[in-house]
Each structure stands twice: as C-alpha cells, then as structure tokens.
Write a protein that holds these residues in place. Structure first.
Motif, PDB file in Angstrom:
ATOM      1  N   ILE A 178      -2.522 -12.135   4.415  1.00  0.00           N
ATOM      2  CA  ILE A 178      -1.270 -12.140   3.664  1.00  0.00           C
ATOM      3  C   ILE A 178      -0.340 -11.047   4.214  1.00  0.00           C
ATOM      4  O   ILE A 178      -0.802 -10.122   4.875  1.00  0.00           O
ATOM      5  N   PRO A 179       0.956 -11.132   3.955  1.00  0.00           N
ATOM      6  CA  PRO A 179       1.866 -10.083   4.405  1.00  0.00           C
ATOM      7  C   PRO A 179       1.489  -8.723   3.810  1.00  0.00           C
ATOM      8  O   PRO A 179       1.175  -8.620   2.628  1.00  0.00           O
ATOM      9  N   LEU A 180       1.495  -7.707   4.667  1.00  0.00           N
ATOM     10  CA  LEU A 180       1.135  -6.349   4.269  1.00  0.00           C
ATOM     11  C   LEU A 180       2.335  -5.425   4.449  1.00  0.00           C
ATOM     12  O   LEU A 180       3.020  -5.480   5.471  1.00  0.00           O
ATOM     13  N   TYR A 181       2.558  -4.573   3.459  1.00  0.00           N
ATOM     14  CA  TYR A 181       3.655  -3.612   3.500  1.00  0.00           C
ATOM     15  C   TYR A 181       3.115  -2.239   3.143  1.00  0.00           C
ATOM     16  O   TYR A 181       2.167  -2.117   2.375  1.00  0.00           O
ATOM     17  N   CYS A 182       3.723  -1.206   3.697  1.00  0.00           N
ATOM     18  CA  CYS A 182       3.278   0.151   3.376  1.00  0.00           C
ATOM     19  C   CYS A 182       4.486   1.063   3.191  1.00  0.00           C
ATOM     20  O   CYS A 182       5.587   0.781   3.673  1.00  0.00           O
ATOM     21  N   GLN A 183       4.243   2.144   2.469  1.00  0.00           N
ATOM     22  CA  GLN A 183       5.269   3.147   2.225  1.00  0.00           C
ATOM     23  C   GLN A 183       4.574   4.445   1.859  1.00  0.00           C
ATOM     24  O   GLN A 183       3.529   4.433   1.196  1.00  0.00           O
ATOM     25  N   VAL A 209       0.866  -1.178   0.000  1.00  0.00           N
ATOM     26  CA  VAL A 209       0.000   0.000   0.000  1.00  0.00           C
ATOM     27  C   VAL A 209       0.904   1.231   0.000  1.00  0.00           C
ATOM     28  O   VAL A 209       1.725   1.404   0.904  1.00  0.00           O
ATOM     29  N   ALA A 210       0.747   2.066  -1.018  1.00  0.00           N
ATOM     30  CA  ALA A 210       1.530   3.296  -1.144  1.00  0.00           C
ATOM     31  C   ALA A 210       0.617   4.488  -0.901  1.00  0.00           C
ATOM     32  O   ALA A 210      -0.478   4.560  -1.462  1.00  0.00           O
ATOM     33  N   GLY A 211       1.065   5.415  -0.039  1.00  0.00           N
ATOM     34  CA  GLY A 211       0.285   6.609   0.264  1.00  0.00           C
ATOM     35  C   GLY A 211       0.919   7.853  -0.337  1.00  0.00           C
ATOM     36  O   GLY A 211       2.144   7.933  -0.487  1.00  0.00           O
ATOM     37  N   TYR A 212       0.072   8.828  -0.675  1.00  0.00           N
ATOM     38  CA  TYR A 212       0.507  10.074  -1.300  1.00  0.00           C
ATOM     39  C   TYR A 212      -0.290  11.237  -0.708  1.00  0.00           C
ATOM     40  O   TYR A 212      -1.359  11.032  -0.134  1.00  0.00           O
ATOM     41  N   THR A 213       0.203  12.465  -0.867  1.00  0.00           N
ATOM     42  CA  THR A 213      -0.491  13.657  -0.379  1.00  0.00           C
ATOM     43  C   THR A 213      -0.487  14.753  -1.442  1.00  0.00           C
ATOM     44  O   THR A 213       0.204  14.652  -2.449  1.00  0.00           O
ATOM     45  N   ASP A 214      -1.218  15.828  -1.130  1.00  0.00           N
ATOM     46  CA  ASP A 214      -1.138  17.019  -1.973  1.00  0.00           C
ATOM     47  C   ASP A 214       0.047  17.863  -1.494  1.00  0.00           C
ATOM     48  O   ASP A 214       0.855  17.402  -0.686  1.00  0.00           O
ATOM     49  N   THR A 215       0.163  19.091  -1.966  1.00  0.00           N
ATOM     50  CA  THR A 215       1.328  19.924  -1.636  1.00  0.00           C
ATOM     51  C   THR A 215       1.082  20.899  -0.498  1.00  0.00           C
ATOM     52  O   THR A 215       1.915  21.762  -0.234  1.00  0.00           O
ATOM     53  N   VAL A 216      -0.037  20.759   0.201  1.00  0.00           N
ATOM     54  CA  VAL A 216      -0.309  21.629   1.346  1.00  0.00           C
ATOM     55  C   VAL A 216       0.502  21.116   2.533  1.00  0.00           C
ATOM     56  O   VAL A 216       0.421  19.947   2.895  1.00  0.00           O
ATOM     57  N   GLY A 217       1.316  21.982   3.127  1.00  0.00           N
ATOM     58  CA  GLY A 217       2.168  21.595   4.246  1.00  0.00           C
ATOM     59  C   GLY A 217       3.599  21.402   3.792  1.00  0.00           C
ATOM     60  O   GLY A 217       3.935  21.548   2.612  1.00  0.00           O
ATOM     61  N   THR A 218       4.452  21.053   4.747  1.00  0.00           N
ATOM     62  CA  THR A 218       5.869  20.854   4.421  1.00  0.00           C
ATOM     63  C   THR A 218       6.078  19.480   3.799  1.00  0.00           C
ATOM     64  O   THR A 218       5.302  18.552   4.065  1.00  0.00           O
ATOM     65  N   PRO A 219       7.114  19.335   2.997  1.00  0.00           N
ATOM     66  CA  PRO A 219       7.411  18.009   2.438  1.00  0.00           C
ATOM     67  C   PRO A 219       7.598  16.944   3.528  1.00  0.00           C
ATOM     68  O   PRO A 219       7.165  15.805   3.359  1.00  0.00           O
ATOM     69  N   GLU A 220       8.204  17.314   4.638  1.00  0.00           N
ATOM     70  CA  GLU A 220       8.425  16.361   5.730  1.00  0.00           C
ATOM     71  C   GLU A 220       7.106  15.908   6.359  1.00  0.00           C
ATOM     72  O   GLU A 220       6.903  14.725   6.611  1.00  0.00           O
ATOM     73  N   SER A 221       6.217  16.867   6.622  1.00  0.00           N
ATOM     74  CA  SER A 221       4.931  16.490   7.221  1.00  0.00           C
ATOM     75  C   SER A 221       4.094  15.683   6.234  1.00  0.00           C
ATOM     76  O   SER A 221       3.381  14.755   6.624  1.00  0.00           O
TER      77      SER A 221
END
Length: 99
Positions: free
Chosen positions: A48-53, A13-25
């Motif tokens: 099953i094995p679950l991985y996230c990033q 499972v890969a997560g993404y965000t918009d550009t509101v806020g700092t790159p670190e947050s």
C-alpha cells in the motif's frame, strides 16, 4: 486484500525524538526514523502507499527540559487510513512525504 478495491488504504508513519541535540538535528533524525520504518515495511512486502513525516522534539510523549534523554519520546506512530491524518496534538502539521 479482503475488501478488494472498496477502499485504498495508506500507511502514515510519524517519527519523534527526545530533546537531546538541536531541534534541527532532531527533526532530521525523526524523519529518518519514520522513513526507515516505512522502508522496512516496504522491503517486507507491504504494497500500500507509504508516507512518512518527522516531528522532532515538538510533540513529546513525556515533556522534559532540553537535553533530557527520555526513551518514551524516541518513538514512531503508525496511522492506517484512506486519507492523510488530520492535524492534532500528535500530528501538528500535514507535510507527509511519499516513500
């Protein structure tokens, strides 16, 4: 279950965000998003094995300027396979964390 032990499947499972806020947050937020989805699936019986990033704002679905609230960029993708996904435009690195 249908194929028994022929192939050990894993869910990434890969997560993404918009550009509101700092790159670190946004990086932290995107990892939390991916982890929450994986935890939800585990709690509902996925064995099953679950991985996230998390990739933060580095891979937008719709490129925008900084501090733009773009709902299409706040997303997650799911990859089912028997090995970690290769790096690509959507998956710029392989640093998967096992749930």
């Amino acid at each position: 279950a249908e194929h028994g032990d022929a192939v050990q499947l894993h869910l990434y499972v890969a997560g993404y965000t918009d550009t509101v806020g700092t790159p670190e947050s946004n990086l932290s937020l995107s990892l939390a998003r991916a982890r929450a989805i994986a935890s939800y699936l585990r709690a509902r019986g996925l064995e099953i094995p679950l991985y996230c990033q998390g990739f933060g704002e580095r891979v937008p679905a719709r490129p925008t300027a900084d501090e733009v609230d773009e709902p299409a960029n706040r997303r997650a993708i799911y990859i089912l396979g028997n090995a970690p996904p290769p790096t690509s435009g959507a998956i710029p690195e392989r640093a998967w964390r096992k749930l």
